[in-house]
Design a protein around this motif. Structure first.
Motif, PDB file in Angstrom:
ATOM      1  N   ARG A  12       0.861  -1.179   0.000  1.00  0.00           N
ATOM      2  CA  ARG A  12       0.000   0.000   0.000  1.00  0.00           C
ATOM      3  C   ARG A  12       0.897   1.228   0.000  1.00  0.00           C
ATOM      4  O   ARG A  12       2.020   1.187   0.523  1.00  0.00           O
ATOM      5  N   PRO A  13       0.444   2.316  -0.582  1.00  0.00           N
ATOM      6  CA  PRO A  13       1.254   3.540  -0.586  1.00  0.00           C
ATOM      7  C   PRO A  13       1.490   4.025   0.843  1.00  0.00           C
ATOM      8  O   PRO A  13       0.585   4.003   1.679  1.00  0.00           O
ATOM      9  N   ALA A  14       2.695   4.435   1.118  1.00  0.00           N
ATOM     10  CA  ALA A  14       3.018   4.998   2.430  1.00  0.00           C
ATOM     11  C   ALA A  14       2.440   6.403   2.542  1.00  0.00           C
ATOM     12  O   ALA A  14       2.297   7.111   1.551  1.00  0.00           O
ATOM     13  N   THR A  15       2.114   6.778   3.759  1.00  0.00           N
ATOM     14  CA  THR A  15       1.614   8.123   4.044  1.00  0.00           C
ATOM     15  C   THR A  15       2.478   8.732   5.141  1.00  0.00           C
ATOM     16  O   THR A  15       3.320   8.058   5.745  1.00  0.00           O
ATOM     17  N   ILE A  16       2.221   9.973   5.435  1.00  0.00           N
ATOM     18  CA  ILE A  16       2.950  10.658   6.502  1.00  0.00           C
ATOM     19  C   ILE A  16       2.778   9.933   7.839  1.00  0.00           C
ATOM     20  O   ILE A  16       3.659   9.962   8.693  1.00  0.00           O
ATOM     21  N   ASP A  17       1.661   9.238   8.003  1.00  0.00           N
ATOM     22  CA  ASP A  17       1.421   8.477   9.231  1.00  0.00           C
ATOM     23  C   ASP A  17       2.362   7.282   9.382  1.00  0.00           C
ATOM     24  O   ASP A  17       2.449   6.690  10.458  1.00  0.00           O
ATOM     25  N   ASP A  18       3.058   6.914   8.315  1.00  0.00           N
ATOM     26  CA  ASP A  18       3.967   5.766   8.335  1.00  0.00           C
ATOM     27  C   ASP A  18       5.411   6.131   8.692  1.00  0.00           C
ATOM     28  O   ASP A  18       6.263   5.248   8.795  1.00  0.00           O
ATOM     29  N   ILE A  19       5.688   7.406   8.897  1.00  0.00           N
ATOM     30  CA  ILE A  19       7.071   7.815   9.189  1.00  0.00           C
ATOM     31  C   ILE A  19       7.594   7.130  10.447  1.00  0.00           C
ATOM     32  O   ILE A  19       8.712   6.621  10.470  1.00  0.00           O
ATOM     33  N   GLU A  20       6.796   7.083  11.494  1.00  0.00           N
ATOM     34  CA  GLU A  20       7.261   6.449  12.734  1.00  0.00           C
ATOM     35  C   GLU A  20       7.505   4.953  12.513  1.00  0.00           C
ATOM     36  O   GLU A  20       8.489   4.413  13.002  1.00  0.00           O
ATOM     37  N   PHE A  21       6.613   4.289  11.778  1.00  0.00           N
ATOM     38  CA  PHE A  21       6.832   2.867  11.480  1.00  0.00           C
ATOM     39  C   PHE A  21       8.126   2.674  10.698  1.00  0.00           C
ATOM     40  O   PHE A  21       8.930   1.791  11.035  1.00  0.00           O
ATOM     41  N   THR A  22       8.352   3.477   9.668  1.00  0.00           N
ATOM     42  CA  THR A  22       9.566   3.299   8.867  1.00  0.00           C
ATOM     43  C   THR A  22      10.816   3.628   9.680  1.00  0.00           C
ATOM     44  O   THR A  22      11.855   2.989   9.504  1.00  0.00           O
ATOM     45  N   PHE A  23      10.714   4.580  10.613  1.00  0.00           N
ATOM     46  CA  PHE A  23      11.848   4.876  11.491  1.00  0.00           C
ATOM     47  C   PHE A  23      12.122   3.695  12.423  1.00  0.00           C
ATOM     48  O   PHE A  23      13.264   3.245  12.562  1.00  0.00           O
ATOM     49  N   GLN A  24      11.085   3.174  13.068  1.00  0.00           N
ATOM     50  CA  GLN A  24      11.266   2.035  13.980  1.00  0.00           C
ATOM     51  C   GLN A  24      11.766   0.801  13.237  1.00  0.00           C
ATOM     52  O   GLN A  24      12.571   0.022  13.773  1.00  0.00           O
TER      53      GLN A  24
END
Length: 99
Positions: A12-24
């Motif tokens: 699924r396309p990433a959104t701004i809400d996914d920044i924390e997930f991608t950081f972790q």
């Protein structure tokens, strides 16, 4: 040769809400490598996680976010900018062609 287990996944396309997930995800998959080589800075790595977010896809299994892949188009090429999978889902065939 043993046949690789097949796991159904979706993107699924990433959104701004996914920044924390991608950081972790970056922390879990890359911190030990960078900490012992180039160094680790949380602020810098959080910014890196947000970089090229418009080209990111979140890898999902059973509606659970398990990874990220960023493919950035360049002139005459595609640049694999990032591919990370949670450790518990690694070695399950996400990065290989099972054929």
């Amino acid at each position: 040769m043993m046949k690789q287990e097949t796991i159904e996944f979706s993107l699924r396309p990433a959104t701004i809400d996914d920044i924390e997930f991608t950081f972790q995800l970056r922390v879990k998959t890359m911190k030990s490598f960078f900490k012992n080589t180039l160094g680790w800075n949380d602020t810098e790595k959080r910014e890196k996680a947000a970089n090229e977010l418009n080209h990111a896809q979140i890898v999902m299994v059973d509606k659970k976010d398990i990874g990220v892949i960023k493919i950035v188009p360049r002139i005459n090429e595609l640049h694999l900018h990032q591919m990370q999978i949670l450790p518990e889902f690694q070695k399950k065939g996400f990065g290989i062609n099972p054929a």
